[in-house]
Write an enzyme that holds these catalytic residues in place. Sequence first.
Site: not given
Length: 231
Positions: A128, A141
Site C-alpha cells: 500500500s 493498518y
Amino acid sequence: MQIHGKTALVTGANRGIGQAFARELAEHGATVYAAARHPELITDRGVVPIQLDVTDPATIATAVEAIGDLSILVNNAGTALAAPVLTASLADARREMEVNYLGTWAVTQAFAPALSHNGGGAVINMLSAASWLALDQAPGYAASKAAQWSLSNAMRLALRAQGTRVIGVHVGYVDTDLSAGVDQPKISPEEVARAAIKGLLEGREEVLVDEFSRRIKSALPNDIAALYSPR
C-alpha cells in the site's frame, strides 16, 4: 516470467483485489488456487477454492500439502480496522499485524520450498502507499503495511538465492469493502491486478499502480515536513 501453465495461489481471494488477482492469473493460463477462510464464498469458474487462514498454521500446512507445486504466490489477504490513533484499540492493531504482516511471513515461509522446487517463481506482496505514509485515522493498518514492506525487502534478499523474485505492489485507494467509508478517488481492483501481473511479466520488483502511490514514494527522500505538514 511465464504464467501460462504455472500454478498460482492467491490469499484473500473471495472478493476485491484478491478475486481480481485470481481472475487475471486464470486468464493468463495459470492453475489458480483461490484461498480464503471461507472458501465456499468463492464461486468464480476457472479457479480452485481452498481454505487458508493466514493466521492459522494448521490451514497453511494443509494448503501446502494440497497444492504441492507452486510457482506464483500472491500474498493479498489483509485487514484494516480504522480508528483515530489516540483512541484506537490495541487489540485491533495486533490483529492487523497478525494478518497483514505475520500472515504474509507465515505463508511465504511455508511455500518457499515449493517455489524453490519449481525453479524459483515469484512472490507478489500486496502492499500500500500506506507502507510509506502514516495515517492518523488508521495507524495500525499503516504500521502493519510498513512492516510488510520491510519484510518484503528482507524476503527479496533471502529468496534471491533460490531464484524467487519478490514483487511489492503499492497503491492508494481501491474500490473495495476495505475502503468503502473513504471519500477519496479510487481505482478498481482489476486495475491493481492488471498492473501487478504486468510487472510480473516484465520482471519488475516494485509496482506503483497509481499516481497517489508514485507521489508518496517520490516524497520519501525529502524532509518529513513534505509528508506531514499541517493541513
